[in-house]
Design a protein around this motif. Structure first.
Motif, short mmCIF file in Angstrom:
data_model
loop_
_atom_site.label_atom_id
_atom_site.label_comp_id
_atom_site.label_asym_id
_atom_site.label_seq_id
_atom_site.Cartn_x
_atom_site.Cartn_y
_atom_site.Cartn_z
N ASN A 33 0.81 -1.22 0.00
CA ASN A 33 0.00 0.00 0.00
C ASN A 33 0.84 1.27 0.00
N ALA A 34 2.16 1.12 0.19
CA ALA A 34 3.03 2.29 0.14
C ALA A 34 3.30 2.72 -1.29
N GLN A 35 2.95 1.87 -2.25
CA GLN A 35 3.19 2.19 -3.66
C GLN A 35 1.87 2.17 -4.44
N SER A 36 1.87 2.88 -5.55
CA SER A 36 0.75 2.79 -6.50
C SER A 36 1.35 2.67 -7.89
N PHE A 37 0.56 2.27 -8.87
CA PHE A 37 1.07 2.10 -10.22
C PHE A 37 1.51 3.43 -10.83
N SER A 38 0.97 4.52 -10.33
CA SER A 38 1.38 5.83 -10.84
C SER A 38 2.82 6.16 -10.46
N ASP A 39 3.38 5.44 -9.47
CA ASP A 39 4.76 5.67 -9.06
C ASP A 39 5.76 5.13 -10.08
N PHE A 40 5.33 4.16 -10.90
CA PHE A 40 6.24 3.55 -11.87
C PHE A 40 6.33 4.40 -13.13
N SER A 41 7.51 4.38 -13.74
CA SER A 41 7.72 5.13 -14.98
C SER A 41 7.22 4.29 -16.16
N LEU A 42 5.92 4.43 -16.46
CA LEU A 42 5.28 3.60 -17.48
C LEU A 42 4.71 4.48 -18.60
N HIS A 43 4.58 3.88 -19.77
CA HIS A 43 3.95 4.54 -20.91
C HIS A 43 2.52 4.97 -20.53
N SER A 44 2.09 6.13 -21.01
CA SER A 44 0.80 6.69 -20.60
C SER A 44 -0.37 5.77 -20.95
N GLN A 45 -0.34 5.14 -22.12
CA GLN A 45 -1.45 4.25 -22.49
C GLN A 45 -1.47 3.00 -21.62
N LEU A 46 -0.29 2.51 -21.27
CA LEU A 46 -0.21 1.35 -20.37
C LEU A 46 -0.79 1.71 -19.01
N LYS A 47 -0.47 2.90 -18.50
CA LYS A 47 -1.05 3.35 -17.23
C LYS A 47 -2.57 3.42 -17.33
N ALA A 48 -3.06 3.92 -18.46
CA ALA A 48 -4.51 4.03 -18.64
C ALA A 48 -5.16 2.64 -18.65
N ASN A 49 -4.50 1.67 -19.28
CA ASN A 49 -5.04 0.31 -19.32
C ASN A 49 -5.05 -0.32 -17.93
N ILE A 50 -4.02 -0.06 -17.15
CA ILE A 50 -3.98 -0.57 -15.77
C ILE A 50 -5.11 0.06 -14.96
N ALA A 51 -5.29 1.37 -15.11
CA ALA A 51 -6.34 2.07 -14.37
C ALA A 51 -7.73 1.58 -14.76
N SER A 52 -7.90 1.18 -16.02
CA SER A 52 -9.21 0.71 -16.49
C SER A 52 -9.63 -0.59 -15.80
N ARG A 53 -8.66 -1.29 -15.22
CA ARG A 53 -8.96 -2.52 -14.50
C ARG A 53 -9.23 -2.26 -13.02
N ASN A 54 -9.25 -1.00 -12.64
CA ASN A 54 -9.45 -0.60 -11.23
C ASN A 54 -8.34 -1.11 -10.32
N PHE A 55 -7.14 -1.23 -10.87
CA PHE A 55 -6.00 -1.62 -10.07
C PHE A 55 -5.39 -0.36 -9.43
N ALA A 56 -5.24 -0.38 -8.14
CA ALA A 56 -4.68 0.77 -7.44
C ALA A 56 -3.26 0.51 -6.98
N HIS A 57 -3.11 -0.44 -6.05
CA HIS A 57 -1.79 -0.74 -5.50
C HIS A 57 -1.25 -2.05 -6.09
N PRO A 58 0.05 -2.13 -6.32
CA PRO A 58 0.63 -3.40 -6.79
C PRO A 58 0.65 -4.43 -5.68
N THR A 59 0.57 -5.71 -6.08
CA THR A 59 0.76 -6.76 -5.10
C THR A 59 2.24 -6.75 -4.69
#
Length: 403
Positions: free
Chosen positions: A62-88
């Motif tokens: 919970n200390a991290q979120s996917f927005s913390d990673f340096s990812l391509h903008s469309q990839l971030k959008a696809n991750i967000a579309s799955r309602n993923f917040a924190h990485p396992t």
């Protein structure tokens, strides 16, 4: 990954005792020489464990979120579309070094978010480098299909394409798919080497390789095929190696394949805390099938399980058990290596859609089954090893779910 609104279910993983009694529903076979005699003794106490409800703190970082990673903008959008917040936890530990192009050796149990942990950085690499191509090698057709489905979700609305190369499917269709040089090729070892040998796929074009469920591939006798595949890949390359358990052979392969890897170990295998585990003992005077029928009836009455996965040691035993259970009114079918790819796909689809609520499978065929609402796993036949047991019960108790 944290999926908002994910429904919990509660059930159990059960093994049948009564050792020394002949199994009425399968033909005894000697232990496979590939396994040696690891199944001579298994401590039954390892199969008894009370359920501990999963929490976000146990599963996610919970200390991290996917927005913390340096990812391509469309990839971030696809991750967000799955309602993923924190990485396992494994995602939090693996994604950053993979984005830095490090080799990774990861061990984590099934259902920990491992697939996304390697797909997200591999897709990001393809988006940042138009020449990059990724090869994913897996033990079974079902796992290949599961990874392809995940890949397509994360790569939606991007130029990243994929192809699946597996035995039991049309050579012609796979050759056509490979002509377009897909960025991802997801393959089982045998068919991949067949197509490489006939020059339909150039292994030297791949600068990223992912081996998933390595322990299963080694158990299936693929070690020489894997070594041959790796020897033909581009160098230098990025390599990812994932396994639920690490046998001596797996460690040897990892040592030869990986260069100064980041080693990530999560979810100790000694205890699957969110899965209730118990042994149901069958006395010599009892019928094993009747005991199973009563167990299923009691479970339906008390806990209303959505789906039940039952393990048989043999293909013959799986089919015989299905026929016997149908005679008692259960909606069920079997999944094993003697069935055609189209039949296996149909059965798995019926199980996912709840057209059948009981699936009887062998160990190898079950690898790659990704059905999030499996409520019970029943070991009708004792697993050969504790590693097999870990793989079996990993089909329930998926992320933030009990089992």
């Amino acid at each position: 990954m944290h999926r908002t609104g994910y429904r919990k279910n509660y059930s159990r993983s059960t093994g049948f005792g009564g050792y020394g009694r002949k199994n009425r529903f399968s033909t005894p076979k000697p232990a496979s020489s590939k396994r040696g005699h690891r199944d001579v003794y298994i401590d039954e106490n390892k199969y008894i464990s009370k359920h501990i409800e999963s929490t976000q703190e146990l599963i996610y970082d919970n200390a991290q979120s996917f927005s913390d990673f340096s990812l391509h903008s469309q990839l971030k959008a696809n991750i967000a579309s799955r309602n993923f917040a924190h990485p396992t936890k494994i995602q939090a530990k693996v994604i950053k070094p993979l984005l830095e192009k490090r080799d990774v050796l990861g061990t984590a149990r099934t259902g920990s978010g491992k697939t996304a942990a390697f797909l997200i950085p591999a897709i990001n690499n393809c988006l940042n480098n138009a020449q990059s191509r990724c090869l994913v090698v897996v033990p079974t057709r079902e796992l290949a299909a599961q990874i392809q489905a995940e890949c397509r979700v994360f790569a939606r609305n991007t130029p990243v394409t994929d192809a699946v190369v597996i035995g039991g499917a049309s050579y012609l269709a796979q050759m056509r798919a490979l002509r377009s040089s897909p960025r991802f090729v997801i393959a089982t070892p045998g068919r991949l080497l067949d197509l490489a040998g006939s020059a339909h796929v150039n292994l030297g074009a791949f600068d990223t390789v992912i081996l998933d469920e390595v322990d299963t591939m080694l158990d299936m006798g693929f070690i020489h095929s894997i070594k041959l595949i790796i020897s033909q890949l581009k160098t230098p390359r990025q390599s990812m190696f994932f396994s639920a358990t690490l046998s001596p052979k797996a460690k040897e392969l990892a040592s030869a394949m990986l260069s100064n890897p980041v080693i990530v170990e999560t979810d100790a295998q000694e205890s699957i805390k969110n899965v209730y585990q118990d042994v149901v003992r069958v006395s010599p005077s009892s019928n094993k099938l009747d005991t199973l029928h009563k167990l299923l009836a009691d479970a339906n009455a008390n806990e209303a399980p959505q789906k039940v996965l039952i393990f048989s040691r043999t293909k013959y035993g799986a089919d015989k058990l299905v026929n016997a259970m149908r005679g008692k009114g259960h909606k069920c079918d079997s999944l094993h290596g003697n069935k055609s790819l189209s039949n296996r796909t149909k059965v798995l689809s019926m199980f996912k859609r709840s057209e059948i609520n009981i699936l009887v499978a062998t160990d190898v065929a079950s690898r790659g089954i990704d059905v999030p609402d499996i409520s019970h796993v029943i070991n009708f036949d004792k697993p050969a090893t504790y590693e097999d047991y870990i793989h079996r019960i990993g089909r329930t108790g998926r992320i933030l779910a009990g089992g």
